[in-house]
Scaffold this motif. Structure first.
Motif, PDB file in Angstrom:
ATOM      1  N   GLY A  37       0.823  -1.190   0.000  1.00  0.00           N
ATOM      2  CA  GLY A  37       0.000   0.000   0.000  1.00  0.00           C
ATOM      3  C   GLY A  37       0.861   1.246   0.000  1.00  0.00           C
ATOM      4  N   ASN A  38       0.217   2.407   0.047  1.00  0.00           N
ATOM      5  CA  ASN A  38       0.926   3.678   0.036  1.00  0.00           C
ATOM      6  C   ASN A  38       0.526   4.477   1.270  1.00  0.00           C
ATOM      7  N   ARG A  41      -1.256   7.958   1.070  1.00  0.00           N
ATOM      8  CA  ARG A  41      -2.497   8.148   0.327  1.00  0.00           C
ATOM      9  C   ARG A  41      -3.763   8.011   1.170  1.00  0.00           C
ATOM     10  N   VAL A  46      -2.062   1.646   7.390  1.00  0.00           N
ATOM     11  CA  VAL A  46      -1.990   0.663   6.318  1.00  0.00           C
ATOM     12  C   VAL A  46      -2.249  -0.693   6.964  1.00  0.00           C
ATOM     13  N   ARG A  61      -6.701  -7.019  -2.883  1.00  0.00           N
ATOM     14  CA  ARG A  61      -5.892  -5.880  -3.328  1.00  0.00           C
ATOM     15  C   ARG A  61      -6.762  -4.703  -3.737  1.00  0.00           C
ATOM     16  N   GLY A  65      -6.785  -1.299  -1.594  1.00  0.00           N
ATOM     17  CA  GLY A  65      -6.193  -0.154  -2.267  1.00  0.00           C
ATOM     18  C   GLY A  65      -4.892   0.291  -1.640  1.00  0.00           C
ATOM     19  N   ASP A  66      -4.698   1.603  -1.576  1.00  0.00           N
ATOM     20  CA  ASP A  66      -3.472   2.151  -1.002  1.00  0.00           C
ATOM     21  C   ASP A  66      -3.396   1.964   0.502  1.00  0.00           C
ATOM     22  N   CYS A  67      -4.502   1.564   1.115  1.00  0.00           N
ATOM     23  CA  CYS A  67      -4.517   1.449   2.572  1.00  0.00           C
ATOM     24  C   CYS A  67      -4.326   0.012   3.047  1.00  0.00           C
ATOM     25  N   ASN A  69      -1.463  -3.473   2.735  1.00  0.00           N
ATOM     26  CA  ASN A  69      -0.409  -4.323   2.205  1.00  0.00           C
ATOM     27  C   ASN A  69      -0.999  -5.725   2.103  1.00  0.00           C
ATOM     28  N   ASP A 168      -9.769   5.167   7.653  1.00  0.00           N
ATOM     29  CA  ASP A 168      -9.675   4.949   6.210  1.00  0.00           C
ATOM     30  C   ASP A 168     -11.015   4.518   5.612  1.00  0.00           C
TER      31      ASP A 168
END
Length: 314
Positions: A37-38, A41, A46, A61, A65-67, A69, A168
């Motif tokens: 993840g990022n 973002r 995460v 996945r 999303g970006d939140c 791993n 999130d």
């Protein structure tokens, strides 16, 4: 955005990844595979998610999303899930996970065992549990081929992600909407095929595709002896194979569904008989052919094959 995995557990998982990359056992594929993840973002943490088998990886996945791993332990189509024996790195992947996504129904018992011995108390989403299959009940474990289960799995995973990282929630809600939109071509294809499949028959070299075939309304005419053998991972008898061949040659079968991940000469033998009898062959796989690919693209390719094989409604 912070990670919910402890530093020690992350180090163990990364060490496991390095070991796996050098190994060749169990099909030679690199395992586990992590999609990162990022942390820049989103407003919250995460979430560290572990998925036992690749059939549910794209869903996790996309929804994370970006939140999130997302680590997939068994992601390669080169490895037979039924014969899979986890290595230490595979087991270590579960340590410190915040959310674990399982298939259940006896398909990934190794993951259930690894989870029981892992550190922490992660949330667990099991496809079998979402489908209402009780532990120990005999059931077809190929649950990703059940169209009506997919939205329920998405809702269950999104619910747990939101509970774990409530800051999130907006990210997860948007991801769920995107996943639903992305599923539309698959849902439309299933709806269209239900009309084409009405009154048609199929036989299968393995019961991998059965839940989808049932959802479409196809009638299973696989000889019972052969079906029992393949469902129990045993070799069909010469009589079972002869009965299958007769069904293909006698016009009882409209479509032969062949699992291309099956080893041995019998599937090839049945394919040859089917082709000689003019019975279309639809190739399916038990695992996604692309570890990082789209679930919808995988399924649509197979459904398109089936649509072509069925042709116009008789």
């Amino acid at each position: 955005m912070l990670s919910l995995r402890t530093g020690a557990a992350a180090a163990a998982a990364l060490a496991g990844l390095a070991l796996v990359a050098c190994g060749t056992a169990n099909g030679g594929a690199e395992r586990p595979v992590t999609s990162a993840g990022n942390p820049d973002r989103g407003p919250g943490e995460v979430v560290d998610v572990v998925v036992s088998v690749g059939q549910w990886a794209d869903l996790a996945r996309t929804l994370g999303g970006d939140c999130a791993n997302v680590t997939t332990v068994l992601s390669s189509a080169a490895v037979d899930p039924h014969d899979f024996e986890p290595r230490p790195a595979d087991i270590a992947a579960f340590d410190g996970a915040a959310l674990v996504v399982l298939n259940g129904a006896g398909y990934d018992t190794w993951a259930t065992d690894a989870l029981a011995n892992a550190g922490g108390s992660p949330a667990v989403v099991s496809a079998a549990a979402v489908a209402g299959i009780r532990e120990g009940t005999a059931a077809n474990p190929h649950l990703w081929y059940e169209p009506d289960l997919l939205p329920r799995m998405a809702a269950a995973v999104t619910g747990e992600l939101t509970r774990i990282a409530p800051d999130d929630a907006g990210v997860f809600a948007a991801a769920a909407d995107a996943w639903t939109s992305g599923l539309a071509p698959y849902t439309d294809a299933v709806a269209t095929l239900r009309s084409a499949a009405a009154g048609r028959t199929y036989a299968a070299t393995e019961p991998v595709f059965d839940l989808m075939a049932t959802a479409l309304g196809l009638t299973d005419v696989t000889p019972q002896g052969y079906r029992s053998a393949s469902s129990n991972d045993s070799d069909p008898s010469p009589g079972d194979i002869a009965a299958f061949q007769s069904a293909l040659e006698d016009g009882q079968v409209d479509v032969l569904v062949l699992n291309t991940q099956t080893e041995g000469s019998v599937p090839d033998q049945l394919r040859t008989v089917a082709e000689g009898a003019g019975v279309p062959v639809v190739e399916v796989t038990e695992s996604p052919p692309d570890a990082g690919g789209s679930f919808v693209a995988w399924q649509l390719a197979q459904l398109q094959q089936l649509s072509t094989a069925l042709g116009p409604t008789p």
